[in-house]
Write a protein that holds these residues in place. Structure first.
Motif, PDB file in Angstrom:
ATOM      1  N   ASP A  52       0.814  -1.219   0.000  1.00 41.11           N
ATOM      2  CA  ASP A  52       0.000   0.000   0.000  1.00 41.11           C
ATOM      3  C   ASP A  52       0.848   1.270   0.000  1.00 41.11           C
ATOM      4  O   ASP A  52       0.330   2.364   0.153  1.00 41.11           O
ATOM      5  N   GLY A  53       2.174   1.116  -0.176  1.00 42.88           N
ATOM      6  CA  GLY A  53       3.052   2.269  -0.236  1.00 42.88           C
ATOM      7  C   GLY A  53       3.478   2.804   1.112  1.00 42.88           C
ATOM      8  O   GLY A  53       4.137   3.839   1.192  1.00 42.88           O
ATOM      9  N   ARG A  54       3.129   2.118   2.184  1.00 41.09           N
ATOM     10  CA  ARG A  54       3.513   2.545   3.536  1.00 41.09           C
ATOM     11  C   ARG A  54       4.648   1.671   4.063  1.00 41.09           C
ATOM     12  O   ARG A  54       4.788   0.520   3.662  1.00 41.09           O
ATOM     13  N   LEU A  55       5.403   2.238   4.974  1.00 40.33           N
ATOM     14  CA  LEU A  55       6.472   1.478   5.624  1.00 40.33           C
ATOM     15  C   LEU A  55       5.917   0.704   6.806  1.00 40.33           C
ATOM     16  O   LEU A  55       5.033   1.185   7.523  1.00 40.33           O
ATOM     17  N   GLY A  56       6.437  -0.491   7.006  1.00 39.04           N
ATOM     18  CA  GLY A  56       6.037  -1.315   8.134  1.00 39.04           C
ATOM     19  C   GLY A  56       7.110  -2.342   8.426  1.00 39.04           C
ATOM     20  O   GLY A  56       8.201  -2.309   7.849  1.00 39.04           O
ATOM     21  N   PHE A  57       6.806  -3.255   9.306  1.00 35.32           N
ATOM     22  CA  PHE A  57       7.727  -4.318   9.669  1.00 35.32           C
ATOM     23  C   PHE A  57       7.231  -5.630   9.087  1.00 35.32           C
ATOM     24  O   PHE A  57       6.024  -5.828   8.924  1.00 35.32           O
ATOM     25  N   PRO A  58       8.133  -6.554   8.797  1.00 34.02           N
ATOM     26  CA  PRO A  58       7.689  -7.851   8.293  1.00 34.02           C
ATOM     27  C   PRO A  58       6.834  -8.585   9.328  1.00 34.02           C
ATOM     28  O   PRO A  58       7.066  -8.469  10.530  1.00 34.02           O
ATOM     29  N   GLY A  59       5.858  -9.310   8.837  1.00 33.32           N
ATOM     30  CA  GLY A  59       4.956 -10.069   9.694  1.00 33.32           C
ATOM     31  C   GLY A  59       3.569 -10.066   9.115  1.00 33.32           C
ATOM     32  O   GLY A  59       3.372  -9.770   7.935  1.00 33.32           O
ATOM     33  N   GLY A  60       2.580 -10.382   9.937  1.00 35.29           N
ATOM     34  CA  GLY A  60       1.205 -10.406   9.456  1.00 35.29           C
ATOM     35  C   GLY A  60       0.266 -11.017  10.468  1.00 35.29           C
ATOM     36  O   GLY A  60       0.602 -11.186  11.640  1.00 35.29           O
ATOM     37  N   PHE A  61      -0.919 -11.365   9.982  1.00 34.24           N
ATOM     38  CA  PHE A  61      -1.949 -11.914  10.853  1.00 34.24           C
ATOM     39  C   PHE A  61      -1.641 -13.355  11.233  1.00 34.24           C
ATOM     40  O   PHE A  61      -1.109 -14.123  10.435  1.00 34.24           O
ATOM     41  N   VAL A  62      -1.988 -13.693  12.473  1.00 31.59           N
ATOM     42  CA  VAL A  62      -1.748 -15.016  13.034  1.00 31.59           C
ATOM     43  C   VAL A  62      -3.059 -15.552  13.568  1.00 31.59           C
ATOM     44  O   VAL A  62      -3.794 -14.828  14.247  1.00 31.59           O
ATOM     45  N   ASP A  63      -3.364 -16.800  13.262  1.00 32.98           N
ATOM     46  CA  ASP A  63      -4.569 -17.443  13.781  1.00 32.98           C
ATOM     47  C   ASP A  63      -4.170 -18.278  14.988  1.00 32.98           C
ATOM     48  O   ASP A  63      -3.513 -19.314  14.850  1.00 32.98           O
ATOM     49  N   LEU A  64      -4.552 -17.813  16.174  1.00 32.54           N
ATOM     50  CA  LEU A  64      -4.159 -18.487  17.412  1.00 32.54           C
ATOM     51  C   LEU A  64      -4.795 -19.865  17.561  1.00 32.54           C
ATOM     52  O   LEU A  64      -4.354 -20.655  18.400  1.00 32.54           O
ATOM     53  N   ARG A  65      -5.791 -20.181  16.747  1.00 29.78           N
ATOM     54  CA  ARG A  65      -6.373 -21.524  16.807  1.00 29.78           C
ATOM     55  C   ARG A  65      -5.427 -22.538  16.177  1.00 29.78           C
ATOM     56  O   ARG A  65      -5.505 -23.733  16.465  1.00 29.78           O
ATOM     57  N   ASN A 161       8.207   9.795   6.271  1.00 27.84           N
ATOM     58  CA  ASN A 161       7.473   8.869   5.408  1.00 27.84           C
ATOM     59  C   ASN A 161       6.152   8.480   6.051  1.00 27.84           C
ATOM     60  O   ASN A 161       5.900   8.764   7.223  1.00 27.84           O
ATOM     61  N   THR A 162       5.324   7.801   5.301  1.00 29.71           N
ATOM     62  CA  THR A 162       4.048   7.300   5.813  1.00 29.71           C
ATOM     63  C   THR A 162       4.234   5.867   6.295  1.00 29.71           C
ATOM     64  O   THR A 162       4.751   5.029   5.568  1.00 29.71           O
ATOM     65  N   PHE A 163       3.807   5.619   7.525  1.00 28.30           N
ATOM     66  CA  PHE A 163       3.941   4.307   8.161  1.00 28.30           C
ATOM     67  C   PHE A 163       2.551   3.706   8.361  1.00 28.30           C
ATOM     68  O   PHE A 163       1.583   4.427   8.560  1.00 28.30           O
ATOM     69  N   ILE A 164       2.473   2.389   8.349  1.00 28.01           N
ATOM     70  CA  ILE A 164       1.207   1.698   8.607  1.00 28.01           C
ATOM     71  C   ILE A 164       0.952   1.659  10.114  1.00 28.01           C
ATOM     72  O   ILE A 164       1.883   1.452  10.904  1.00 28.01           O
ATOM     73  N   GLY A 165      -0.295   1.883  10.502  1.00 28.46           N
ATOM     74  CA  GLY A 165      -0.694   1.753  11.904  1.00 28.46           C
ATOM     75  C   GLY A 165       0.224   2.482  12.859  1.00 28.46           C
ATOM     76  O   GLY A 165       0.490   3.674  12.694  1.00 28.46           O
ATOM     77  N   ASN A 166       0.755   1.763  13.832  1.00 31.33           N
ATOM     78  CA  ASN A 166       1.642   2.363  14.816  1.00 31.33           C
ATOM     79  C   ASN A 166       3.101   1.976  14.596  1.00 31.33           C
ATOM     80  O   ASN A 166       3.909   2.013  15.515  1.00 31.33           O
ATOM     81  N   ALA A 167       3.476   1.647  13.356  1.00 34.31           N
ATOM     82  CA  ALA A 167       4.850   1.219  13.058  1.00 34.31           C
ATOM     83  C   ALA A 167       5.874   2.302  13.365  1.00 34.31           C
ATOM     84  O   ALA A 167       6.969   2.004  13.843  1.00 34.31           O
ATOM     85  N   ARG A 168       5.537   3.556  13.106  1.00 37.70           N
ATOM     86  CA  ARG A 168       6.481   4.650  13.407  1.00 37.70           C
ATOM     87  C   ARG A 168       6.763   4.700  14.906  1.00 37.70           C
ATOM     88  O   ARG A 168       7.910   4.797  15.340  1.00 37.70           O
TER      89      ARG A 168
END
Length: 195
Positions: A52-65, A161-168
């Motif tokens: 999406d053109g924003r900076l972030g950290f590697p990772g993603g959604f996790v299903d705890l089940r 720069n523009t960061f995703i969520g609270n990444a900054r």
């Protein structure tokens, strides 16, 4: 962190089934290099340019089940960073924080993993061959941990720069808490979200 409340990990894991869990990791390594032969790099810190053109950290959604937070995060790192991510494992000991936002109902779990410079360089070199490269991840970038003489170049410019969520905010908090910045330089940077 703006719009999000900090939770203890145990509290975050007790949230009901309407909550989704996202795990991301800051990967860093000591770096003895000198920029232009005179500016100490101190550490190499990786972030990624997202789809999406924003900076972030590697990772993603996790299903705890299906798995633990760390198992899910390590799976995501493999997908986004490639085979070099198999040379290390993010563990519970690397956990830094959890933050929850009410809309959407997502808990962001944040980790920081210290690698060797050789491991980090291998991640950078292998990432273009990762499954998600060119799709979810457009590329990796090192965070400049220095400030140039003009007072703008380096980390101050990077933070514009523009960061995703609270990444900054996660980045700044980790840089401070892990001692990755030159002593005394942190006072210039703010935790508040940019206007």
């Amino acid at each position: 962190m703006a719009g999000m409340r900090r939770l203890e990990l145990a509290e975050a894991l007790q949230l009901g089934p309407g909550w989704r869990h996202a795990c991301h990791a800051l990967l860093y390594a000591p770096d003895p290099g000198l920029l232009f032969g005179r500016i100490p790099l101190r550490y190499a810190v990786l972030m990624q340019m997202r789809f999406d053109g924003r900076l972030g950290f590697p990772g993603g959604f996790v299903d705890l089940r299906d798995c633990s937070l760390e198992d899910g995060l390590n799976r995501e790192l493999g997908e986004e960073l490639g085979e070099a991510a198999a040379a290390f494992r993010v563990e519970r000991a690397d956990y830094r924080s959890s933050h929850a936002g009410s809309r959407p109902r997502v808990v962001a779990h944040f980790y920081a993993k210290c690698l060797t410079l050789e491991q980090l360089t291998a991640v950078e070199m292998g990432a273009p061959r990762a499954r998600d490269h060119g799709l979810e991840v457009l590329g990796l970038v090192r965070v400049p941990l220095y400030t140039l003489r003009d007072g703008v170049g380096g980390l101050p410019a990077f933070l514009e720069n523009t960061f995703i969520g609270n990444a900054r905010e996660q980045l700044l908090e980790a840089l401070q808490n892990l001692g990755l910045l030159e002593p005394g330089s942190f006072a210039r940077f703010k935790f508040s979200a940019r206007p």
